[in-house]
Design a protein around this motif. Structure first.
Motif, PDB file in Angstrom:
ATOM      1  N   GLY A 229     -15.087 -35.008  19.203  1.00 48.78           N
ATOM      2  CA  GLY A 229     -14.946 -34.025  20.220  1.00 48.78           C
ATOM      3  C   GLY A 229     -16.116 -33.767  21.010  1.00 48.78           C
ATOM      4  N   ASP A 230     -17.330 -34.400  20.612  1.00 55.19           N
ATOM      5  CA  ASP A 230     -18.359 -34.431  21.721  1.00 55.19           C
ATOM      6  C   ASP A 230     -18.127 -35.143  22.860  1.00 55.19           C
ATOM      7  OD1 ASP A 230     -19.873 -32.677  19.955  1.00 55.19           O
ATOM      8  OD2 ASP A 230     -20.922 -34.530  18.832  1.00 55.19           O
ATOM      9  N   ARG A 231     -19.166 -35.027  23.849  1.00 54.47           N
ATOM     10  CA  ARG A 231     -18.789 -35.521  25.189  1.00 54.47           C
ATOM     11  C   ARG A 231     -20.257 -36.377  25.552  1.00 54.47           C
ATOM     12  NH1 ARG A 231     -14.550 -33.739  27.702  1.00 54.47           N
ATOM     13  NH2 ARG A 231     -15.110 -34.050  29.786  1.00 54.47           N
ATOM     14  N   MET A 232     -20.237 -37.652  25.529  1.00 56.12           N
ATOM     15  CA  MET A 232     -21.432 -38.459  25.679  1.00 56.12           C
ATOM     16  C   MET A 232     -21.418 -38.784  27.108  1.00 56.12           C
ATOM     17  SD  MET A 232     -23.564 -40.467  24.711  1.00 56.12           S
ATOM     18  CE  MET A 232     -23.680 -40.995  23.027  1.00 56.12           C
ATOM     19  N   TRP A 233     -22.730 -38.822  27.836  1.00 54.98           N
ATOM     20  CA  TRP A 233     -22.849 -39.189  29.122  1.00 54.98           C
ATOM     21  C   TRP A 233     -23.560 -40.638  28.926  1.00 54.98           C
ATOM     22  CZ3 TRP A 233     -27.579 -38.091  32.733  1.00 54.98           C
ATOM     23  CH2 TRP A 233     -27.160 -38.775  34.004  1.00 54.98           C
ATOM     24  N   GLY A 245     -23.364 -49.867  24.817  1.00 58.21           N
ATOM     25  CA  GLY A 245     -23.413 -49.029  23.113  1.00 58.21           C
ATOM     26  C   GLY A 245     -23.215 -47.777  23.008  1.00 58.21           C
ATOM     27  N   PRO A 246     -23.189 -46.835  23.934  1.00 51.81           N
ATOM     28  CA  PRO A 246     -23.062 -45.404  23.915  1.00 51.81           C
ATOM     29  C   PRO A 246     -21.415 -45.302  24.067  1.00 51.81           C
ATOM     30  CG  PRO A 246     -24.814 -45.573  25.260  1.00 51.81           C
ATOM     31  CD  PRO A 246     -24.307 -47.214  24.971  1.00 51.81           C
ATOM     32  N   LEU A 247     -20.790 -46.395  24.919  1.00 53.93           N
ATOM     33  CA  LEU A 247     -19.270 -46.269  24.748  1.00 53.93           C
ATOM     34  C   LEU A 247     -18.791 -46.806  23.641  1.00 53.93           C
ATOM     35  CD1 LEU A 247     -16.572 -46.578  26.404  1.00 53.93           C
ATOM     36  CD2 LEU A 247     -17.124 -49.050  27.047  1.00 53.93           C
ATOM     37  N   THR A 248     -19.230 -47.618  22.781  1.00 50.94           N
ATOM     38  CA  THR A 248     -18.905 -48.017  21.584  1.00 50.94           C
ATOM     39  C   THR A 248     -18.975 -46.895  20.367  1.00 50.94           C
ATOM     40  OG1 THR A 248     -19.600 -50.495  22.062  1.00 50.94           O
ATOM     41  CG2 THR A 248     -19.332 -49.686  19.618  1.00 50.94           C
ATOM     42  N   HIS A 279     -24.166 -34.844  24.910  1.00 53.12           N
ATOM     43  CA  HIS A 279     -25.260 -36.046  24.209  1.00 53.12           C
ATOM     44  C   HIS A 279     -25.474 -36.844  25.631  1.00 53.12           C
ATOM     45  CE1 HIS A 279     -23.718 -34.763  20.523  1.00 53.12           C
ATOM     46  NE2 HIS A 279     -24.414 -35.496  19.939  1.00 53.12           N
ATOM     47  N   LEU A 280     -26.794 -36.728  26.111  1.00 51.87           N
ATOM     48  CA  LEU A 280     -27.063 -37.586  27.056  1.00 51.87           C
ATOM     49  C   LEU A 280     -27.647 -38.835  26.789  1.00 51.87           C
ATOM     50  CD1 LEU A 280     -28.264 -34.830  29.488  1.00 51.87           C
ATOM     51  CD2 LEU A 280     -26.185 -35.454  29.169  1.00 51.87           C
ATOM     52  N   HIS A 281     -27.039 -40.072  26.959  1.00 54.50           N
ATOM     53  CA  HIS A 281     -27.951 -41.390  26.627  1.00 54.50           C
ATOM     54  C   HIS A 281     -28.349 -41.589  28.178  1.00 54.50           C
ATOM     55  CE1 HIS A 281     -28.672 -45.107  24.458  1.00 54.50           C
ATOM     56  NE2 HIS A 281     -28.527 -45.551  25.697  1.00 54.50           N
ATOM     57  N   SER A 282     -28.932 -40.998  28.503  1.00 55.17           N
ATOM     58  CA  SER A 282     -29.705 -41.603  30.058  1.00 55.17           C
ATOM     59  C   SER A 282     -30.972 -42.423  29.897  1.00 55.17           C
ATOM     60  CB  SER A 282     -30.240 -40.157  30.796  1.00 55.17           C
ATOM     61  OG  SER A 282     -30.824 -39.387  29.839  1.00 55.17           O
ATOM     62  N   SER A 283     -31.271 -42.537  28.536  1.00 54.53           N
ATOM     63  CA  SER A 283     -32.192 -43.598  28.330  1.00 54.53           C
ATOM     64  C   SER A 283     -33.679 -43.794  29.039  1.00 54.53           C
ATOM     65  CB  SER A 283     -31.427 -44.891  28.113  1.00 54.53           C
ATOM     66  OG  SER A 283     -32.192 -46.026  27.441  1.00 54.53           O
ATOM     67  N   GLU A 306     -26.917 -30.968  23.591  1.00 54.09           N
ATOM     68  CA  GLU A 306     -27.578 -30.919  22.316  1.00 54.09           C
ATOM     69  C   GLU A 306     -28.595 -31.978  21.988  1.00 54.09           C
ATOM     70  OE1 GLU A 306     -24.044 -31.240  19.679  1.00 54.09           O
ATOM     71  OE2 GLU A 306     -23.070 -29.552  20.531  1.00 54.09           O
ATOM     72  N   VAL A 307     -28.325 -33.059  22.734  1.00 56.72           N
ATOM     73  CA  VAL A 307     -29.184 -34.149  22.502  1.00 56.72           C
ATOM     74  C   VAL A 307     -29.369 -35.283  23.596  1.00 56.72           C
ATOM     75  CG1 VAL A 307     -29.686 -36.225  20.806  1.00 56.72           C
ATOM     76  CG2 VAL A 307     -28.376 -34.408  19.903  1.00 56.72           C
ATOM     77  N   VAL A 308     -30.715 -35.477  23.854  1.00 61.57           N
ATOM     78  CA  VAL A 308     -31.015 -36.341  25.007  1.00 61.57           C
ATOM     79  C   VAL A 308     -31.806 -37.646  24.572  1.00 61.57           C
ATOM     80  CG1 VAL A 308     -32.286 -36.529  27.226  1.00 61.57           C
ATOM     81  CG2 VAL A 308     -31.344 -34.364  26.691  1.00 61.57           C
ATOM     82  N   MET A 309     -31.223 -38.650  24.900  1.00 65.40           N
ATOM     83  CA  MET A 309     -31.861 -39.843  24.482  1.00 65.40           C
ATOM     84  C   MET A 309     -32.677 -40.263  25.742  1.00 65.40           C
ATOM     85  SD  MET A 309     -32.624 -42.728  22.831  1.00 65.40           S
ATOM     86  CE  MET A 309     -31.655 -42.695  21.414  1.00 65.40           C
ATOM     87  N   ASN A 310     -34.124 -40.732  25.346  1.00 61.86           N
ATOM     88  CA  ASN A 310     -34.990 -41.192  26.357  1.00 61.86           C
ATOM     89  C   ASN A 310     -35.920 -41.787  25.926  1.00 61.86           C
ATOM     90  OD1 ASN A 310     -35.553 -40.899  29.456  1.00 61.86           O
ATOM     91  ND2 ASN A 310     -37.493 -40.177  28.552  1.00 61.86           N
TER      92      ASN A 310
END
Length: 539
Positions: A229-233, A245-248, A279-283, A306-310
């Motif tokens: 149910g989360d929404r991953m960018w 990877g984030p798609l997986t 969730h942001l996987h902007s990296s 909630e979470v940002v990957m950088n």
């Protein structure tokens, strides 16, 4: 939340069965449920069977992020093919190498960004010796396995296939024929050949198994606290593990993947705001900072995050974390293509200072050690720097058709040399310092200086070229070439830049040419660090 390692295709099948009507994929203007995504992937999988793709065949994908890229990823996996995602920024030289070296049987591409990049023309330009049989199959001496190029869009050539042809090829194949291949697919089978630049002149193919990819990104999902149910960018390119990877992870846990074909700060902020992303996987900081610090950002724009990957230097990490609301957190990571993505990550219980200054601890099932690069002895004292080495389920099996490079990288006991410098603290958190060798890192892309040097060296006026990185606020570093010309030869800075433009990916083209007549030398080698010192001193 995590999930069991499997093939990418089976991950989608399971998710479509468990959450058929939940939103699975979002691009601007397109929304697909997991069931709809599975059906589109299955349609393409049937077509791949129809054109003769067998388990183990290589299916190359030359596309930016788009719905067709996503369905091709899962379709290839469903039929047991090995995916070969190709960097959409590659030009003639790199494209021709990857298509031939990988043994690709078919290349799937698109015209979705034809006004900016004509992928079909790039492909045809990279295979100038291409010929066509009466039956419609292709032949190219430099890519002997290649049989078809298929364009999702307008092919503009009688022997280039399109999606209508794929529909015809799918007509005689049932979904059961595709599903019947699943029993033969093992998690230890080759899943992806991901090309990455190294110290060689051309990109080398990292062979990754289904387990390496899906287990690595299951562990990532757990550390990110990504749940159903989360929404991953996922704005990063899906021809890299930073996008695939984030798609997986999202498909594995039942989260929605939200992506875009081309990132701009305005559209990025709009997507984060309107899609209520968690969730942001902007990296990379050139993406993260341009959204979090956008001048038009309103106080509530990121309230859902909630979470940002950088990944960035500590001071930038602190600045970015300060832009988040009190309930959100930042996550840092260390990884590489040879590890299917992540090797270490920070955890929810890491103190903020550890998150901004380190890359966290190894993923479960992954071991990490620091080795003295001069003596190859294990560094046992906490805080002492050395080469970062890892071992675990996520390690590539080999560099494709390169046993010598494989033996140099994967040691006899399974440890993988990263070529990166770092240290471990007393509780096992990794701090990354940089590259042991001269690899450039340009906007998230690994770039071999030797590749640029070799191309410059092909210019008739160039006697010797050396490429180093100049620090850059936006891209971390950019290439600058020091060039010595042959006696009495002439060449201008713009002329040498033009020599590279169109032949190398844009990010590899030198931003500056500096002409020299003598070099800083050790006993036998040019001292590149002194060339870098000139650049830093001038800046």
């Amino acid at each position: 939340m995590s999930f069991e390692p499997d093939s990418l295709g089976r991950l989608l099948l399971r998710r479509a069965a468990a959450q058929p009507d939940d939103e699975g994929l979002v691009f601007p203007g397109t929304r697909l449920t997991f069931r709809q995504l599975e059906r589109r992937a299955m349609e393409l999988a049937r077509a791949l069977v129809g054109i003769g793709i067998e388990p183990g065949d290589r299916v190359a994908l030359l596309m930016p992020n788009c719905v067709d890229m996503v369905r091709a990823i899962f379709a290839g996996s469903l039929v047991g093919a090995v995916l070969v995602p190709i960097n959409a920024r590659y030009k003639r030289r790199e494209l021709g190498h990857v298509i031939g070296h990988s043994g690709a049987v078919v290349v799937l591409t698109t015209d979705v960004v034809a006004e900016h990049v004509d992928f079909l023309e790039l492909l045809l330009d990279s295979l100038p010796e291409l010929s066509y049989s009466p039956g419609g199959e292709l032949a190219a001496p430099s890519a002997p396995a290649l049989r078809h190029i298929v364009v999702f869009g307008e092919p503009r050539h009688s022997s280039i296939r399109d999606s209508r042809w794929l529909e015809d090829m799918a007509a005689g194949i049932t979904a059961d024929e595709v599903l019947g291949r699943q029993d033969a697919i093992e998690v230890g089978d080759d899943a992806i050949i991901m090309y990455t630049s190294g110290t060689t002149q051309l990109p080398k193919g990292c062979v990754l198994t289904h387990e390496a990819v899906t287990r690595d990104w299951a562990a990532y999902a757990y550390r990110m606290e990504l749940e159903r149910g989360d929404r991953m960018w996922a704005p990063c390119p899906m021809f890299h593990m930073a996008g695939l990877g984030p798609l997986t992870s999202a498909v594995g846990v039942g989260a929605t993947t939200v992506s875009m074909t081309h990132f701009t700060p305005d559209e990025g902020l709009q997507q984060v705001r309107e899609e209520q992303l968690t969730h942001l996987h902007s990296s990379f900081p050139q993406i993260t900072a341009e959204v979090l610090c956008h001048p038009d950002r309103q106080p509530d724009d990121l309230c859902s995050v909630e979470v940002v990957m950088n990944v960035a230097p500590p001071e930038m990490q602190r600045q970015l974390w300060a832009t988040l609301h009190s309930g959100a957190r930042l996550v840092s990571i260390f990884g590489m293509t040879e590890a299917a993505g992540a090797i270490t990550m920070t955890t929810p219980d890491d103190p903020p200072e550890a998150v901004v200054t380190t890359c966290g601890r190894p993923l479960d099932g992954v071991q990490l050690r620091i080795v003295d690069p001069e003596t190859d002895r294990l560094v046992t004292a906490a805080g002492e720097p050395g080469e970062i080495q890892f071992r675990g389920f996520n390690a590539m099996t080999r560099y494709l058709d390169d046993p010598e490079r494989t033996a140099e990288t994967i040691l006899a006991d399974g440890w993988v040399r990263t070529g990166d410098l770092g240290r471990l603290d007393g509780v096992g958190r990794l701090t990354y310092f940089g590259r042991l060798k001269d690899m450039l890192k340009i906007g998230g892309e690994n770039v071999s200086p030797l590749e640029i040097e070799s191309h410059l060296g092909a210019h008739h006026a160039v006697k010797l070229a050396q490429v180093v990185g100049r620090p850059d606020d936006r891209y971390r570093e950019v290439p600058v070439a020091f060039v010595e010309l042959h006696a009495e030869a002439e060449a201008s800075e713009q002329g040498l830049i033009d020599h590279c433009t169109g032949q190398l990916a844009t990010f590899k083209v030198p931003r500056e040419i500096r002409f020299v007549s003598d070099w800083p030398m050790s006993a036998t080698k040019i001292q590149k660090y002194r060339l870098r010192e000139h650049l830093v001193g001038d800046s």
